[in-house]
Design a protein around this motif. Structure first.
Motif, short mmCIF file in Angstrom:
data_model
loop_
_atom_site.label_atom_id
_atom_site.label_comp_id
_atom_site.label_asym_id
_atom_site.label_seq_id
_atom_site.Cartn_x
_atom_site.Cartn_y
_atom_site.Cartn_z
N ASN A 83 8.32 -2.62 13.47
CA ASN A 83 8.31 -3.11 14.49
C ASN A 83 7.41 -4.74 14.39
OD1 ASN A 83 8.05 -4.12 18.07
ND2 ASN A 83 7.03 -2.32 18.35
N LEU A 84 8.48 -5.66 14.55
CA LEU A 84 8.17 -6.64 14.39
C LEU A 84 7.15 -7.31 15.81
CD1 LEU A 84 10.45 -8.56 12.26
CD2 LEU A 84 7.99 -8.48 11.88
N SER A 85 8.14 -6.50 17.27
CA SER A 85 6.63 -7.12 18.60
C SER A 85 4.98 -7.05 19.02
CB SER A 85 8.01 -6.25 19.40
OG SER A 85 7.84 -5.07 19.40
N ASP A 86 5.05 -5.26 17.35
CA ASP A 86 3.81 -5.24 17.32
C ASP A 86 2.78 -6.27 16.21
OD1 ASP A 86 1.17 -4.55 16.95
OD2 ASP A 86 2.28 -2.34 15.40
N PRO A 87 2.07 -6.76 17.87
CA PRO A 87 1.30 -8.02 16.60
C PRO A 87 0.45 -7.17 15.51
CG PRO A 87 -0.04 -7.35 19.22
CD PRO A 87 1.85 -6.22 18.52
N TYR A 88 0.62 -6.27 15.74
CA TYR A 88 -1.00 -5.72 14.93
C TYR A 88 0.08 -5.47 12.96
CZ TYR A 88 -4.95 -6.23 17.89
OH TYR A 88 -6.04 -6.97 18.68
N LEU A 89 1.36 -4.88 13.67
CA LEU A 89 2.31 -4.63 12.75
C LEU A 89 1.87 -3.61 11.90
CD1 LEU A 89 2.72 -7.26 10.51
CD2 LEU A 89 4.18 -6.64 12.26
N ARG A 90 1.12 -1.77 12.65
CA ARG A 90 0.80 -0.77 12.56
C ARG A 90 1.59 0.16 12.07
NH1 ARG A 90 -2.58 -0.12 17.98
NH2 ARG A 90 0.03 -1.68 18.90
N LYS A 91 2.93 -0.01 11.57
CA LYS A 91 4.60 1.00 11.14
C LYS A 91 4.65 0.15 10.43
CE LYS A 91 2.56 4.58 13.52
NZ LYS A 91 1.85 5.92 13.23
N TRP A 92 5.08 0.78 8.85
CA TRP A 92 6.19 0.11 8.28
C TRP A 92 6.56 1.18 7.37
CZ3 TRP A 92 4.92 -4.91 6.25
CH2 TRP A 92 4.34 -5.47 6.93
N THR A 93 8.08 0.51 7.01
CA THR A 93 9.24 1.17 6.58
C THR A 93 9.29 1.18 4.96
OG1 THR A 93 10.46 1.28 8.96
CG2 THR A 93 11.74 2.47 7.19
N LYS A 94 9.42 2.55 4.40
CA LYS A 94 9.97 2.50 2.86
C LYS A 94 11.16 2.40 2.56
CE LYS A 94 5.06 4.46 2.33
NZ LYS A 94 4.29 5.61 1.94
N PRO A 95 11.79 1.61 2.54
CA PRO A 95 13.80 2.03 2.23
C PRO A 95 13.44 2.31 1.47
CG PRO A 95 12.82 -0.50 3.12
CD PRO A 95 11.74 -0.17 2.26
N ASP A 96 14.46 3.42 1.36
CA ASP A 96 15.07 4.30 0.36
C ASP A 96 15.32 3.61 -1.19
OD1 ASP A 96 14.29 5.98 1.61
OD2 ASP A 96 16.35 7.29 2.66
N ASN A 97 16.04 2.54 -1.13
CA ASN A 97 15.81 2.39 -2.21
C ASN A 97 14.57 1.86 -3.46
OD1 ASN A 97 15.37 -0.60 -1.28
ND2 ASN A 97 16.73 -1.55 -1.78
N ASN A 98 13.81 2.24 -3.34
CA ASN A 98 12.62 1.85 -3.56
C ASN A 98 12.48 2.48 -4.90
OD1 ASN A 98 10.42 -0.09 -2.69
ND2 ASN A 98 10.90 0.98 -0.92
N PRO A 99 12.16 3.31 -5.95
CA PRO A 99 11.18 1.54 -6.64
C PRO A 99 12.10 0.39 -6.91
CG PRO A 99 10.93 3.30 -8.22
CD PRO A 99 12.24 4.09 -6.93
N LEU A 100 10.94 -0.47 -6.61
CA LEU A 100 12.28 -1.68 -6.90
C LEU A 100 12.23 -2.17 -8.61
CD1 LEU A 100 11.25 -4.17 -4.38
CD2 LEU A 100 13.72 -2.22 -4.60
#
Length: 475
Positions: A57-74
């Motif tokens: 959620n880029l509107s969250d100034p603290y960037l508290r939540k992060w998404t780990k895409p399923d094409n990991n690992p890189l």
């Protein structure tokens, strides 16, 4: 960077590619202000793999939540990589060829190395044929960091900056010694090769950010104020049982601004300007003469939580002890000399976190020696007398200070905060952090003094000291 809000973990084990652990990494800001974190995950086979995450959620100034895409690992360890020694991706930099580049720390037998990867889209990464740099007999390179520094002035540079008036710094955290080492050198872009300067020792005897309790550091470029900021970790020196009782273990040191010395041979570090917002009551002392064996207390501030900046002048350097060329290990030299062995010039400095009758104290001090063609300055932060408590790790930390004493002046700044003393010698040329746990010298019972145990008189030209307020907890 002074007042902080505690949030829930941003990244924690939740996917197959990091189910056994989420370890260190770095953030990179891509074009259009897209933010990506690269980090090391431990997969079901106990391999160390490199993953990425993006803000949910880029509107969250603290960037508290992060998404780990399923094409990991890189990035996964190939046949030429030790799968248990492959971690800590750096901030990426963008080359003129349109490729992003990162480093991942590793080793091959006893050779430490920084593996280089390239990508055009930040998703598909290819390992370069050769590491950016490696060094024999140094062991695992943890938490590598690679960035440009200007050869003129204190202005920091974006990690992708390239230019004529630029050198590069490669920092590695050596797992064997648990210290951070760096070299200053040249980045040969068309070869993707890094070459340390001839005067930049590439190994255990090389330069360190900090000669004390300081590890796993990371820098970032502060674009708002055009400076490069260094973060470091100071772990505990007491027991795991003590840590459980405290409910926490390990601290971040005060953020430091970092830039290249005019000599081009080393970095300088200084606490960020924002720290001064915590300064409270202050005291000043001027032109205080300290004869052999004398000390005076710096009163009027809270010595358990203080910022003290002192400048010493040396009336004469004639009585400096002769320097033995075999004294190449600063820590060993400090342990042999300490504060009680009188030298010609020194030991002199500060007694921090001292009890009233000096049953406990942590001295931070200098000793000056005379070599055939120069003076050699030793800086120590000696925790051996820091606490009456048993079972603590209380080492004498030390480093040499590459400083010209033509003006016979030497400065020392120490940040004191209950269980930590961060010290900056000669304007940040040599830095030492000590973790200490006094039992008597606590809160209002802590004292701060300047001292001279050398045979030659030392003059305290000036002392500026402040009580430091606690940062506030953000809501």
């Amino acid at each position: 960077m002074i007042n902080w809000k505690a949030l829930e973990p941003a990244i924690y084990p939740s996917k197959p590619f990091d189910i056994n652990g989420c370890w260190s990494g770095s953030a990179t800001i891509l074009p259009s202000n897209k933010l990506v974190i690269l980090y090391t995950g431990i997969d079901p086979q106990q391999r160390q793999v490199q993953n990425y995450a993006v803000p949910s959620n880029l509107s969250d100034p603290y960037l508290r939540k992060w998404t780990k895409p399923d094409n990991n690992p890189l990035m996964v360890p190939d046949q030429g990589i030790n799968a248990t020694a492959f971690r800590d991706p750096t901030t990426a930099w963008l080359g003129n060829d349109g490729n992003w580049r990162i480093l991942v720390g590793g080793k091959r037998k006893r050779r430490g190395m920084a593996f280089l990867y390239r990508s055009r889209d930040f998703v598909n990464w290819v390992k370069a044929k050769h590491p950016l740099h490696s060094s024999p007999e140094t062991g695992m390179w943890e938490c590598p960091d690679f960035y440009p520094v200007s050869v003129m002035g204190k202005t920091g540079l974006d990690t992708s900056f390239m230019g004529q008036s630029v050198k590069h710094v490669l920092k590695v955290s050596l797992d064997v010694t648990r210290y951070d080492y760096y070299t200053v050198g040249k980045y040969i872009r068309h070869e993707d090769k890094y070459v340390p300067n001839n005067n930049s020792d590439d190994g255990w005897s090389g330069l360190r950010y900090d000669y004390g309790n300081f590890y796993a550091s990371k820098t970032f470029f502060d674009a708002a104020k055009n400076r490069r900021i260094l973060w470091g970790w100071a772990n505990e020196s007491d027991s795991p049982h003590d840590d459980v009782q405290k409910g926490w273990a390990g601290i971040q040191t005060i953020p430091r601004t970092l830039w290249l010395d005019d000599s081009g041979k080393q970095l300088l570090q200084w606490p960020i300007k924002e720290l001064e917002t915590l300064r409270g009551k202050s005291v000043q002392v001027r032109n205080k003469v300290l004869k052999s064996g004398e000390h005076f207390e710096i009163k009027g501030i809270t010595a358990a939580q203080a910022d003290v900046d002192v400048t010493f002048s040396l009336p004469s350097l004639d009585k400096a002890e002769k320097y033995d060329p075999s004294w190449t290990d600063a820590q060993k030299l400090c342990s042999q000399k300490g504060t009680h062995v009188k030298g010609g010039i020194g030991p002199f400095g500060l007694l921090t976190l001292a009890s009233k009758n000096l049953e406990e104290y942590t001295p931070v001090f200098f000793r000056i020696f005379k070599a055939p063609d120069k003076h050699v300055v030793l800086m120590c932060s000696d925790a051996r007398s820091s606490s009456l408590k048993e079972g603590l790790y209380k080492p004498p930390f030390a480093g040499f200070v590459d400083v010209d004493l033509a003006d016979k002046m030497l400065s020392l700044r120490s940040l004191i905060d209950h269980s930590v003393v961060e010290s900056f010698g000669a304007g940040g040329k040599t830095c030492i952090t000590s973790r200490v746990y006094p039992t008597l010298a606590v809160f209002d019972d802590a004292h701060l003094s300047a001292f001279n145990n050398g045979t030659e008189t030392v003059v305290v030209e000036n002392v500026n000291a402040w009580s430091m307020k606690k940062p506030f907890k953000m809501n």
